[in-house]
Enzyme design. Sequence first.
Site, PDB file in Angstrom:
ATOM      1  N   HIS A  50       0.846  -1.147  -0.001  1.00  0.00           N
ATOM      2  CA  HIS A  50       0.149   0.145  -0.176  1.00  0.00           C
ATOM      3  C   HIS A  50       0.939   1.281  -0.023  1.00  0.00           C
ATOM      4  O   HIS A  50       1.408   1.638   1.082  1.00  0.00           O
ATOM      5  CB  HIS A  50      -0.921  -0.031   1.423  1.00  0.00           C
ATOM      6  N   CYS A  91      -3.706  10.315   5.075  1.00  0.00           N
ATOM      7  CA  CYS A  91      -4.291   9.919   6.112  1.00  0.00           C
ATOM      8  C   CYS A  91      -4.293  11.382   7.088  1.00  0.00           C
ATOM      9  O   CYS A  91      -3.325  11.862   7.263  1.00  0.00           O
ATOM     10  CB  CYS A  91      -3.194   8.773   7.068  1.00  0.00           C
TER      11      CYS A  91
HETATM   12  P1  HMG Z   1     -11.379   7.226  21.098  1.00  0.00           P
HETATM   13  O1  HMG Z   1     -11.612   8.778  21.282  1.00  0.00           O
HETATM   14  O2  HMG Z   1     -10.333   6.842  21.944  1.00  0.00           O
HETATM   15  O3  HMG Z   1     -12.647   6.481  21.553  1.00  0.00           O
HETATM   16  O4  HMG Z   1     -11.367   6.981  19.451  1.00  0.00           O
HETATM   17  P2  HMG Z   1     -13.169   5.930  22.999  1.00  0.00           P
HETATM   18  O5  HMG Z   1     -13.302   4.546  23.034  1.00  0.00           O
HETATM   19  O6  HMG Z   1     -12.517   6.580  23.916  1.00  0.00           O
HETATM   20  O7  HMG Z   1     -14.777   6.342  22.839  1.00  0.00           O
HETATM   21  C1  HMG Z   1     -15.081   7.777  22.749  1.00  0.00           C
HETATM   22  C2  HMG Z   1     -16.402   7.879  22.081  1.00  0.00           C
HETATM   23  O8  HMG Z   1     -16.329   7.575  20.758  1.00  0.00           O
HETATM   24  C3  HMG Z   1     -17.680   7.248  22.640  1.00  0.00           C
HETATM   25  O9  HMG Z   1     -18.656   7.845  22.449  1.00  0.00           O
HETATM   26  C4  HMG Z   1     -17.664   6.160  21.794  1.00  0.00           C
HETATM   27  O10 HMG Z   1     -18.767   5.485  21.580  1.00  0.00           O
HETATM   28  C5  HMG Z   1     -17.224   6.585  20.439  1.00  0.00           C
HETATM   29  P3  HMG Z   1     -19.415   8.857  23.668  1.00  0.00           P
HETATM   30  O11 HMG Z   1     -19.811   7.734  24.898  1.00  0.00           O
HETATM   31  O12 HMG Z   1     -18.352   9.909  24.057  1.00  0.00           O
HETATM   32  O13 HMG Z   1     -20.562   9.412  23.014  1.00  0.00           O
HETATM   33  N1  HMG Z   1     -16.823   5.554  19.714  1.00  0.00           N
HETATM   34  C6  HMG Z   1     -16.971   5.425  18.188  1.00  0.00           C
HETATM   35  N2  HMG Z   1     -17.992   6.156  17.459  1.00  0.00           N
HETATM   36  C7  HMG Z   1     -18.034   5.557  16.318  1.00  0.00           C
HETATM   37  N3  HMG Z   1     -17.266   4.620  15.724  1.00  0.00           N
HETATM   38  C8  HMG Z   1     -16.338   3.849  16.560  1.00  0.00           C
HETATM   39  C9  HMG Z   1     -16.268   4.493  17.972  1.00  0.00           C
HETATM   40  N4  HMG Z   1     -15.505   3.880  18.831  1.00  0.00           N
HETATM   41  C10 HMG Z   1     -15.592   4.745  19.703  1.00  0.00           C
HETATM   42  N5  HMG Z   1     -15.764   2.967  15.941  1.00  0.00           N
HETATM   43  C11 HMG Z   1     -11.146   5.743  17.577  1.00  0.00           C
HETATM   44  C12 HMG Z   1     -10.981   5.899  19.191  1.00  0.00           C
HETATM   45  C13 HMG Z   1     -10.343   4.438  17.272  1.00  0.00           C
HETATM   46  C14 HMG Z   1     -12.554   5.431  17.361  1.00  0.00           C
HETATM   47  C15 HMG Z   1     -10.727   7.036  16.912  1.00  0.00           C
HETATM   48  O14 HMG Z   1      -9.330   7.118  17.298  1.00  0.00           O
HETATM   49  C16 HMG Z   1     -10.815   6.895  15.441  1.00  0.00           C
HETATM   50  O15 HMG Z   1     -11.958   6.803  15.070  1.00  0.00           O
HETATM   51  N6  HMG Z   1      -9.680   6.842  14.685  1.00  0.00           N
HETATM   52  C17 HMG Z   1      -9.692   6.487  13.354  1.00  0.00           C
HETATM   53  C18 HMG Z   1      -8.583   7.035  12.800  1.00  0.00           C
HETATM   54  C19 HMG Z   1      -8.542   6.742  11.016  1.00  0.00           C
HETATM   55  O16 HMG Z   1      -9.700   6.412  10.595  1.00  0.00           O
HETATM   56  N7  HMG Z   1      -7.444   7.037  10.523  1.00  0.00           N
HETATM   57  C20 HMG Z   1      -7.227   6.996   9.125  1.00  0.00           C
HETATM   58  C21 HMG Z   1      -7.410   5.512   8.582  1.00  0.00           C
HETATM   59  S1  HMG Z   1      -6.028   4.672   8.763  1.00  0.00           S
HETATM   60  C22 HMG Z   1      -4.912   4.885   7.502  1.00  0.00           C
HETATM   61  O17 HMG Z   1      -5.269   5.714   6.450  1.00  0.00           O
HETATM   62  C23 HMG Z   1      -3.571   4.314   6.893  1.00  0.00           C
HETATM   63  C24 HMG Z   1      -4.122   3.074   5.868  1.00  0.00           C
HETATM   64  O18 HMG Z   1      -4.642   3.793   4.617  1.00  0.00           O
HETATM   65  C25 HMG Z   1      -2.755   2.378   5.594  1.00  0.00           C
HETATM   66  C26 HMG Z   1      -1.401   3.200   5.301  1.00  0.00           C
HETATM   67  O19 HMG Z   1      -1.516   4.150   4.508  1.00  0.00           O
HETATM   68  O20 HMG Z   1      -0.370   3.051   5.983  1.00  0.00           O
HETATM   69  C27 HMG Z   1      -5.021   2.036   6.672  1.00  0.00           C
HETATM   70 MG    MG Z   2      -3.054   4.564   3.282  1.00  0.00          MG
END
Ligand code: HMG
Ligand code: MG
Length: 297
Positions: A207, A240
């Site tokens: 990737h 990202c």
């Molecule tokens: P957090 O704030 O640590 O979550 O985020 P939490 O467990 O402390 O919960 C806080 C609140 O978020 C709670 O709600 C949960 O219910 C809610 P509240 O009680 O306050 O109302 N929550 C969620 N809501 C929706 N969907 C969920 C979820 N989980 C908890 N899944 C979390 C932790 C992982 C959710 C956050 O850090 C996050 O969403 N990160 C996503 C980052 C992301 O998407 N990055 C881009 C993708 S990776 C990438 O691009 C690389 C890749 O392409 C490969 C490469 O290029 O190398 C793949």
């Molecule tokens: Mg990527």
Amino acid sequence: MSLPKKVTLVEVSPRDGLQNESVFIPTEVKIQLIEQLAQTGLKHIELTSLVSPQWVPQLADHAEVIQKTKTFPGVDYSVLVPNEHGYQQALALNLKHIAVFTAASDTFCQKNINRTLAQSLIDYEQIVLDAKKRGLNVRGYVSCALGCPYEGKIEPKAVLEVSQALLEMGCDEISIGDTIGVGTVKDVQVLSELLVKHIDVHKLAVHFHDTYGQALANIYAALELGIHIIDASVAGLGGCPYAKGASGNVATEDVLYMLNGLGIETDVSMEKLLAADRFICEHLKRSSRSKMAIARE
Ligand code: HMG
Ligand code: MG
């Protein structure tokens, strides 16, 4: 080693591409893009991420995209799942292909999913074990495999260890991510040689982000080592939000042009891909990052 005869392209634009746009792309546009891509011959498309809308507002419509996009025979749709919350949503939405994502860099992992690398592996183990019991297909991403925006150089051994941990818990495939596109051919050769020595090559994907224009050369280096699953993104969309400096993924059209030139089979139609490129670029009101698309303008 001779080059693979066939390559599987994994299209990540609806997820990696659109997660990084500064404006919210209307759900209907996302769905039309996916449906166009699904009719190009691509067999694997990443639809969206079941992540927090606070963290990635661009994909806040994930459930609607999953529910409303038409399916096509032989085309798998997958989604990113960051934690148990996302996994439960994936089950409720009846998804059969999920991807968990961690990194070879602890700092990036914390910035990206708010958990240490070690904690991410502990949490994912429960998810992957359960998913495999239910017969789901699980991909594992290892980001920052060739460099990290926070930690700099990453040792190949660290990438191997995380990949092996993901495979041991049951992941079917590992996608090795050059998240910020800093890797060069030599880095890819060194890393891939180590990986293929310890991991079944059929379980490895690459990737590449094209920040420094190295992606095609890097893909060729991976192909030379027998790796034949390649992630790409139409129009070179991507990046990202938690990796400063990450530009677009390598453009699917450009990868296809190279593979066609090498006589490597993909079953993907260039003309249909270019039509999908034009469609999304028109909506984004900017030109494509694909050299192939620019050449055909
Ligand atoms: P957090 O704030 O640590 O979550 O985020 P939490 O467990 O402390 O919960 C806080 C609140 O978020 C709670 O709600 C949960 O219910 C809610 P509240 O009680 O306050 O109302 N929550 C969620 N809501 C929706 N969907 C969920 C979820 N989980 C908890 N899944 C979390 C932790 C992982 C959710 C956050 O850090 C996050 O969403 N990160 C996503 C980052 C992301 O998407 N990055 C881009 C993708 S990776 C990438 O691009 C690389 C890749 O392409 C490969 C490469 O290029 O190398 C793949
Ligand atoms: Mg990527």
